[in-house]
Write a protein that holds these residues in place. Structure first.
Motif, PDB file in Angstrom:
ATOM      1  N   PRO A 193       6.255 120.705 -23.780  1.00 18.62           N
ATOM      2  CA  PRO A 193       4.964 120.313 -24.368  1.00 18.62           C
ATOM      3  C   PRO A 193       4.391 119.071 -23.683  1.00 18.62           C
ATOM      4  CG  PRO A 193       6.509 120.898 -26.100  1.00 18.62           C
ATOM      5  CD  PRO A 193       7.297 120.894 -24.818  1.00 18.62           C
ATOM      6  N   GLY A 194       3.123 119.164 -23.320  1.00 13.94           N
ATOM      7  CA  GLY A 194       2.462 118.053 -22.655  1.00 13.94           C
ATOM      8  C   GLY A 194       2.435 118.154 -21.148  1.00 13.94           C
ATOM      9  N   ASP A 195       3.228 119.070 -20.557  1.00 15.16           N
ATOM     10  CA  ASP A 195       3.206 119.231 -19.096  1.00 15.16           C
ATOM     11  C   ASP A 195       1.837 119.740 -18.653  1.00 15.16           C
ATOM     12  OD1 ASP A 195       5.803 118.448 -18.846  1.00 15.16           O
ATOM     13  OD2 ASP A 195       6.631 120.454 -18.544  1.00 15.16           O
ATOM     14  N   ARG A 196       1.335 119.172 -17.553  1.00 13.40           N
ATOM     15  CA  ARG A 196       0.070 119.653 -17.004  1.00 13.40           C
ATOM     16  C   ARG A 196       0.322 120.856 -16.105  1.00 13.40           C
ATOM     17  NH1 ARG A 196      -1.173 114.048 -17.091  1.00 13.40           N
ATOM     18  NH2 ARG A 196      -3.138 113.627 -18.200  1.00 13.40           N
ATOM     19  N   LEU A 197      -0.575 121.832 -16.212  1.00  6.66           N
ATOM     20  CA  LEU A 197      -0.467 123.060 -15.423  1.00  6.66           C
ATOM     21  C   LEU A 197      -1.842 123.419 -14.884  1.00  6.66           C
ATOM     22  CD1 LEU A 197       1.568 126.216 -16.038  1.00  6.66           C
ATOM     23  CD2 LEU A 197      -0.913 126.469 -15.929  1.00  6.66           C
ATOM     24  N   LEU A 198      -1.926 123.616 -13.558  1.00  8.29           N
ATOM     25  CA  LEU A 198      -3.179 124.038 -12.934  1.00  8.29           C
ATOM     26  C   LEU A 198      -3.262 125.562 -12.964  1.00  8.29           C
ATOM     27  CD1 LEU A 198      -3.314 121.793  -9.719  1.00  8.29           C
ATOM     28  CD2 LEU A 198      -4.020 121.241 -12.038  1.00  8.29           C
ATOM     29  N   LEU A 199      -4.432 126.069 -13.292  1.00  6.17           N
ATOM     30  CA  LEU A 199      -4.604 127.521 -13.320  1.00  6.17           C
ATOM     31  C   LEU A 199      -6.043 127.891 -13.001  1.00  6.17           C
ATOM     32  CD1 LEU A 199      -4.635 128.829 -17.025  1.00  6.17           C
ATOM     33  CD2 LEU A 199      -5.297 126.531 -16.326  1.00  6.17           C
ATOM     34  N   ASP A 200      -6.210 129.141 -12.573  1.00  7.57           N
ATOM     35  CA  ASP A 200      -7.537 129.645 -12.226  1.00  7.57           C
ATOM     36  C   ASP A 200      -8.463 129.618 -13.437  1.00  7.57           C
ATOM     37  OD1 ASP A 200      -6.420 130.306  -9.768  1.00  7.57           O
ATOM     38  OD2 ASP A 200      -6.103 132.414 -10.302  1.00  7.57           O
ATOM     39  N   SER A 201      -9.725 129.449 -13.160  1.00  7.85           N
ATOM     40  CA  SER A 201     -10.763 129.650 -14.177  1.00  7.85           C
ATOM     41  C   SER A 201     -11.902 130.421 -13.515  1.00  7.85           C
ATOM     42  CB  SER A 201     -11.284 128.323 -14.713  1.00  7.85           C
ATOM     43  OG  SER A 201     -12.300 128.550 -15.676  1.00  7.85           O
ATOM     44  N   PRO A 202     -12.111 131.691 -13.944  1.00  6.03           N
ATOM     45  CA  PRO A 202     -11.515 132.394 -15.071  1.00  6.03           C
ATOM     46  C   PRO A 202     -10.098 132.860 -14.773  1.00  6.03           C
ATOM     47  CG  PRO A 202     -12.928 133.877 -13.861  1.00  6.03           C
ATOM     48  CD  PRO A 202     -13.111 132.525 -13.226  1.00  6.03           C
ATOM     49  N   THR A 203      -9.400 133.265 -15.854  1.00  3.91           N
ATOM     50  CA  THR A 203      -8.046 133.771 -15.693  1.00  3.91           C
ATOM     51  C   THR A 203      -7.732 134.758 -16.806  1.00  3.91           C
ATOM     52  OG1 THR A 203      -5.766 133.116 -15.215  1.00  3.91           O
ATOM     53  CG2 THR A 203      -6.850 132.013 -17.070  1.00  3.91           C
ATOM     54  N   TYR A 204      -6.531 135.341 -16.750  1.00  3.88           N
ATOM     55  CA  TYR A 204      -6.108 136.338 -17.732  1.00  3.88           C
ATOM     56  C   TYR A 204      -5.837 135.653 -19.075  1.00  3.88           C
ATOM     57  CZ  TYR A 204      -3.137 139.955 -19.834  1.00  3.88           C
ATOM     58  OH  TYR A 204      -2.582 140.887 -20.673  1.00  3.88           O
ATOM     59  N   PRO A 205      -6.517 136.029 -20.142  1.00  2.48           N
ATOM     60  CA  PRO A 205      -6.403 135.295 -21.404  1.00  2.48           C
ATOM     61  C   PRO A 205      -5.014 135.263 -22.010  1.00  2.48           C
ATOM     62  CG  PRO A 205      -8.328 136.726 -21.428  1.00  2.48           C
ATOM     63  CD  PRO A 205      -7.534 137.096 -20.222  1.00  2.48           C
ATOM     64  N   ASN A 206      -4.266 136.365 -21.957  1.00  2.00           N
ATOM     65  CA  ASN A 206      -2.970 136.380 -22.625  1.00  2.00           C
ATOM     66  C   ASN A 206      -1.990 135.404 -21.996  1.00  2.00           C
ATOM     67  OD1 ASN A 206      -3.962 138.277 -24.349  1.00  2.00           O
ATOM     68  ND2 ASN A 206      -2.915 140.017 -23.428  1.00  2.00           N
ATOM     69  N   ALA A 424     -15.321 141.905 -23.996  1.00  3.68           N
ATOM     70  CA  ALA A 424     -14.804 140.542 -24.137  1.00  3.68           C
ATOM     71  C   ALA A 424     -15.755 139.603 -23.397  1.00  3.68           C
ATOM     72  CB  ALA A 424     -13.403 140.432 -23.563  1.00  3.68           C
ATOM     73  N   PRO A 425     -16.290 138.575 -24.069  1.00  2.00           N
ATOM     74  CA  PRO A 425     -17.242 137.677 -23.406  1.00  2.00           C
ATOM     75  C   PRO A 425     -16.563 136.776 -22.377  1.00  2.00           C
ATOM     76  CG  PRO A 425     -16.704 136.852 -25.584  1.00  2.00           C
ATOM     77  CD  PRO A 425     -16.041 138.201 -25.467  1.00  2.00           C
ATOM     78  N   GLY A 426     -17.366 136.250 -21.464  1.00  2.00           N
ATOM     79  CA  GLY A 426     -16.845 135.393 -20.408  1.00  2.00           C
ATOM     80  C   GLY A 426     -15.984 134.244 -20.893  1.00  2.00           C
ATOM     81  N   PRO A 427     -16.374 133.532 -21.978  1.00  2.00           N
ATOM     82  CA  PRO A 427     -15.566 132.381 -22.414  1.00  2.00           C
ATOM     83  C   PRO A 427     -14.132 132.727 -22.781  1.00  2.00           C
ATOM     84  CG  PRO A 427     -17.761 132.218 -23.345  1.00  2.00           C
ATOM     85  CD  PRO A 427     -17.672 133.574 -22.668  1.00  2.00           C
ATOM     86  N   ARG A 428     -13.844 134.000 -23.084  1.00  2.00           N
ATOM     87  CA  ARG A 428     -12.463 134.370 -23.382  1.00  2.00           C
ATOM     88  C   ARG A 428     -11.544 134.167 -22.174  1.00  2.00           C
ATOM     89  NH1 ARG A 428     -11.854 137.777 -27.852  1.00  2.00           N
ATOM     90  NH2 ARG A 428     -13.109 136.816 -29.500  1.00  2.00           N
ATOM     91  N   PHE A 429     -12.111 134.124 -20.988  1.00  2.00           N
ATOM     92  CA  PHE A 429     -11.325 133.998 -19.773  1.00  2.00           C
ATOM     93  C   PHE A 429     -11.338 132.568 -19.235  1.00  2.00           C
ATOM     94  CE2 PHE A 429     -12.860 138.256 -20.349  1.00  2.00           C
ATOM     95  CZ  PHE A 429     -11.770 139.047 -20.041  1.00  2.00           C
ATOM     96  N   ALA A 430     -11.852 131.638 -20.032  1.00  2.00           N
ATOM     97  CA  ALA A 430     -12.034 130.252 -19.587  1.00  2.00           C
ATOM     98  C   ALA A 430     -10.975 129.341 -20.203  1.00  2.00           C
ATOM     99  CB  ALA A 430     -13.427 129.758 -19.968  1.00  2.00           C
TER     100      ALA A 430
END
Length: 480
Positions: A193-206, A424-430
């Motif tokens: 908990p608290g670790d920073r993680l870089l990820l794509d935006s948009p990305t897979y919601p699950n 599914a709207p765009g914000p779901r992948f943000a």
């Protein structure tokens, strides 16, 4: 435990809604959209009426009326002592779970569900299960527990990585309960908990929500129409102190981008310099439709990589079998984390996948042909009925990532549902608020259904765009 949201955070999300008149209706409508696109999830306890009124600068009566209207519309419930808690009417369909609800053949309600990007099973499926049953007696002699997976399937997965340019042994492979299970194992083993993680935006919601649930602090790295901004990645790694990344370099979900060999090598070097763990989701690697071939696996360029895969996109979503591939030194923590979640995947499904993998060349070619036809059908239908939308045609994956002319993804999804199309709207992948100019549309349904969906979406769009409304009224009456 009930989620909460602070008055300050909610005021930020509401934006200028309290300034419009009538204010109570404007606030209620803004709240409804926030709940619909998941930025205020269902089950969140809203701030007290007094606290929100003071924060946004309106009367308490205004907030009271807004909450009451939200409750009347089914987007909230109110209980004495519990305050106002957000909800969703018909939550199973509206939050995207409708695709996961069992449906009986012949029971179609006329709804086109475009929340689920999966292809039909291959014709070899029945035979694969028949062959799996012939292997079944051997496995009935033991306990049935295979925490690392059936050995023969681990060997087959390892051989596939070796063929793709990443030498792999069975000791570096674990079979999991789907790719989502692989996500959970990797997260539990190496993130705190608290670790920073870089990820794509948009990305897979699950995958994103699984990381968020484990307490990771997500840092969004934009993926635009041209792909990944590697200059931004190289700057963010030292600035954020990220411990890990989540990448989807192979027909990225939802954009369909394919990271080149050179880009993989450059990003791999940057991750190595900063000793950052890469979690790479390759679920869509075998969904090439046309265009250039897939480069070597990302792990060939960065050894500290956990590669995730699964059978849901390449074979059939009903095969809840996935896997992860990692260097031997990382397998110990992964195996320990796995036993806190489950003790193995179903043996029969693993054996069926093993049989299917023997026919992968034939299955992949056949599915590519079907996907190409359906992709081209959807692109042509959108160009015909919704020429205002901008669509990039991907060479793989199972979806189009559409750019809308206005930031109205969430209200459009609500309008489309009234016309029998679930999206599914765009914000779901943000990972962070945004992406209201975007929409993900899978092209996995049959061609007539996709054409029908495009026509319905055009009618829904006309309800939002006055210019489109006028043009369509000249030819065809709108169905509200």
């Amino acid at each position: 435990m009930t989620r909460t949201i602070s008055p300050t955070r909610l005021a930020t999300l509401l934006g200028r809604a309290p300034e419009r008149h009538p204010a109570y209706r404007s606030v209620a409508e803004a709240l409804r959209l926030l709940v619909d696109d998941g930025r205020v999830p269902a089950g969140t306890r809203l701030p007290s009426e007094r606290a929100l009124a003071e924060t946004v600068g309106v009367s308490r009566a205004t907030v009271t009326r807004a909450y009451a209207l939200l409750t009347e519309q089914g987007y909230a419930s109110s209980r004495r002592g519990s305050g106002t808690v957000t909800d969703l009417p018909d939550a199973a369909s509206r939050d995207g779970r409708g695709a996961l609800m069992p449906r009986i053949e012949g029971g179609d309600t006329g709804v086109v569900d475009l929340t689920c990007a999966v292809m039909p099973p291959p014709v070899q499926m029945h035979t694969a299960y028949e062959q799996a049953l012939t292997r079944w007696p051997t496995y009935l002699q033991g306990s049935g527990y295979y925490p690392l997976g059936v050995p023969a399937l681990r060997e087959a997965v390892a051989a596939r990585y070796t063929q793709r340019g990443l030498p792999t042994s069975a000791d570096e492979v674990m079979i999991t309960s789907g790719a989502v299970g692989a996500h959970a194992i990797a997260s539990r083993a190496f993130l705190r908990p608290g670790d920073r993680l870089l990820l794509d935006s948009p990305t897979y919601p699950n995958g994103m929500e699984a990381l968020r649930a484990d307490g990771a602090r997500l840092v969004a790295m934009p993926v635009d129409e041209t792909g990944w901004d590697l200059d931004a990645w190289e700057a963010a790694l030292p600035r954020t102190g990220a411990r890990a990344t989540l990448l989807l370099p192979d027909y990225q979900n939802p954009t369909g981008h394919l990271m080149s060999e050179g880009e993989r090598a450059r990003l791999g070097r940057a991750l190595t310099r900063h000793d950052v763990l890469a979690v790479v989701d390759e679920t869509l690697v075998e969904t090439r439709v046309d265009g250039p071939g897939v480069p070597s696996p990302f792990a060939a360029h960065h050894r500290r990589t956990i590669t995730l895969g699964g059978a849901s996109k390449s074979h059939w979503s009903g095969l809840r079998v996935g896997w992860l591939r990692a260097p031997a030194r990382l397998m110990g923590p992964l195996a320990a984390a796995r036993t806190t979640l489950d003790l193995g995947s179903p043996v029969l499904e693993q054996l069926a996948l093993l049989e299917l993998m023997a026919h992968d060349d034939e299955i992949t070619a056949s599915r590519a042909e079907v996907a190409r036809s359906r992709r081209d059908t959807l692109v042509a239908a959108l160009h015909e009925h919704l020429p205002q939308w901008r669509t990039r045609v991907p060479h793989g994956g199972l979806c189009l990532w559409v750019t809308l002319p206005e930031p109205v993804s969430t209200p459009f999804v609500v309008a489309a549902e009234r016309h029998g199309v679930i999206l599914a709207p765009g914000p779901r992948f943000a990972p962070e608020p945004g992406l209201e100019r975007h929409l993900r549309i899978p092209f996995t349904l049959p061609e007539p259904t996709l054409r029908d969906a495009a026509h319905r979406m055009a009618r829904a769009w006309a309800e939002l765009d006055p210019g489109a409304h006028a043009r369509h009224d000249l030819a065809t009456p709108l169905i509200a």
